[in-house]
Design an enzyme around this catalytic site. Structure first.
Site, mmCIF file in Angstrom:
data_model
loop_
_atom_site.group_PDB
_atom_site.id
_atom_site.type_symbol
_atom_site.label_atom_id
_atom_site.label_comp_id
_atom_site.label_asym_id
_atom_site.label_seq_id
_atom_site.Cartn_x
_atom_site.Cartn_y
_atom_site.Cartn_z
ATOM 1 N N GLN A 232 -12.448 -5.805 10.127
ATOM 2 C CA GLN A 232 -11.151 -6.219 10.666
ATOM 3 C C GLN A 232 -10.898 -5.552 12.014
ATOM 4 O O GLN A 232 -10.452 -6.197 12.975
ATOM 5 C CB GLN A 232 -10.051 -5.854 9.683
ATOM 6 C CG GLN A 232 -8.640 -6.054 10.229
ATOM 7 C CD GLN A 232 -7.583 -5.665 9.220
ATOM 8 O OE1 GLN A 232 -7.258 -6.445 8.337
ATOM 9 N NE2 GLN A 232 -7.040 -4.470 9.328
ATOM 10 N N LEU B 256 -8.749 5.754 0.514
ATOM 11 C CA LEU B 256 -7.403 5.388 0.107
ATOM 12 C C LEU B 256 -7.172 3.903 0.379
ATOM 13 O O LEU B 256 -7.521 3.393 1.440
ATOM 14 C CB LEU B 256 -6.365 6.219 0.859
ATOM 15 C CG LEU B 256 -6.399 7.727 0.619
ATOM 16 C CD1 LEU B 256 -5.281 8.410 1.405
ATOM 17 C CD2 LEU B 256 -6.283 8.057 -0.858
ATOM 18 N N HIS C 225 -2.008 5.185 5.665
ATOM 19 C CA HIS C 225 -1.093 4.556 6.619
ATOM 20 C C HIS C 225 -0.330 5.616 7.419
ATOM 21 O O HIS C 225 -0.129 5.473 8.631
ATOM 22 C CB HIS C 225 -0.076 3.670 5.884
ATOM 23 C CG HIS C 225 -0.690 2.525 5.145
ATOM 24 N ND1 HIS C 225 -0.819 2.513 3.783
ATOM 25 C CD2 HIS C 225 -1.209 1.349 5.584
ATOM 26 C CE1 HIS C 225 -1.377 1.374 3.397
ATOM 27 N NE2 HIS C 225 -1.638 0.655 4.472
ATOM 28 N N HIS D 167 0.391 4.483 1.779
ATOM 29 C CA HIS D 167 -0.182 5.706 1.244
ATOM 30 C C HIS D 167 -0.529 6.623 2.418
ATOM 31 O O HIS D 167 -0.193 6.312 3.578
ATOM 32 C CB HIS D 167 -1.418 5.404 0.389
ATOM 33 C CG HIS D 167 -2.421 4.508 1.044
ATOM 34 N ND1 HIS D 167 -3.130 4.876 2.170
ATOM 35 C CD2 HIS D 167 -2.826 3.245 0.738
ATOM 36 C CE1 HIS D 167 -3.946 3.910 2.525
ATOM 37 N NE2 HIS D 167 -3.776 2.891 1.685
ATOM 38 N N ALA D 168 -1.172 7.736 2.120
ATOM 39 C CA ALA D 168 -1.449 8.725 3.156
ATOM 40 C C ALA D 168 -2.307 8.170 4.289
ATOM 41 O O ALA D 168 -2.214 8.639 5.430
ATOM 42 C CB ALA D 168 -2.133 9.946 2.539
#
Length: 284
Positions: free
Chosen positions: A153, A184, A37, A34-35
């Site tokens: 992470q 997102l 990434h 998606h945007a």
């Protein structure tokens, strides 16, 4: 853009990128792009990098009760997005390529993994650290880009790279959000239309908590109010809402150094996470 599935071919292709004289960047993903990434790819291109994007749905970071089989896979659409974003290589190995027969190694990062996602998802970060270490060694980039949405992470990867003297710059890119503030995420696709509306309560609850702390409300009271708002919106169970030190991820009760407000909770069958920086809260 080259699509590569075998490590021997990857090394040849990356060597060709290195020979162009440009730095090489890695953007690790699990696909369903998606945007958010694409923002990582854009950030790498803005640094003048040739960009390698990996797509690998890593089985070792999923618990037995999690959504490995249901995790969305749409490589053709992902590849089209990456080509439009001017990525140089899509590294798309299968499980046998990443974990060949006899594979027996794992990386454990202690301390920063002990709480939060580490408690909610036992074994998750060993899977993350191991697969990211493999990706870094396979590509050997100059820089690797990760989204700040998965903030713990990011902290784990930074600690691993620092502890093991990997010598690769790790760049965190700010969370990309929809117009209503929701971060997102590939997992947003699991939300029903009604849940998608209710999900807006998560970033709003965090934003309100940061504002409350800035006005002098105690951290404990602000966190309790955020949890109550999430419960009222239909979230449950709430795994955590916590204010933590941005480096160690240990809980804090005052803002004396860069910190993050982090949260994870389920809405229906979908588990959502989010976080907000609070290092400038004193000036609010």
């Amino acid at each position: 853009m080259q699509i590569i599935r075998h490590i021997t071919e990857l090394r040849v292709a990356v060597r060709a990128l290195v020979n162009t004289g440009s730095p090489v960047a890695l953007v690790p993903t699990m696909g369903a792009l998606h945007a958010g990434h694409i923002a990582l790819v854009d950030a790498a291109r803005a640094r003048g990098c040739q960009v390698v994007v990996s797509i690998f749905v890593n089985p070792t970071q999923f618990a037995p009760n999690e959504d490995l089989d249901a995790y969305p896979r749409r490589e053709a659409a992902d590849a089209a997005m990456l080509e439009a974003a001017d990525a140089a290589i899509l590294w798309a190995p299968d499980v046998a390529e990443m974990y060949p027969a006899g594979f027996a190694s794992s990386i454990e990062v202690e301390g920063v993994t002990a709480r939060w996602e580490g408690e909610a998802r036992p074994g998750h970060f060993a899977g993350v650290a191991t697969v990211v270490a493999k990706l870094l060694l396979q590509v050997r980039p100059d820089i690797a880009f990760f989204g700040e949405k998965d903030f713990q992470q990011l902290a784990v990867i930074r600690r691993m790279v620092r502890d093991l003297d990997v010598g690769i710059e790790i760049v965190g890119v700010p969370t990309q959000r929809d117009d209503d503030g929701l971060a997102l995420s590939s997992r947003n696709a699991y939300l029903s239309p009604e849940e998608r509306i209710a999900a807006r309560a998560l970033p709003r609850a965090l934003g309100d908590a940061v504002a409350a702390i800035g006005r002098g409300t105690s951290v404990a009271a602000a966190l309790d109010a955020a949890k109550a708002r999430l419960t009222e919106a239909g979230f449950g169970p709430i795994d955590y809402v916590a204010l933590v030190d941005a480096d160690s991820l240990e809980p804090v009760e005052s803002i004396d150094s860069p910190a993050r407000l982090i949260a994870a909770a389920k809405l229906g069958r979908t588990r959502l996470i989010d976080n907000i920086s609070v290092e400038n809260v004193k000036s609010m």
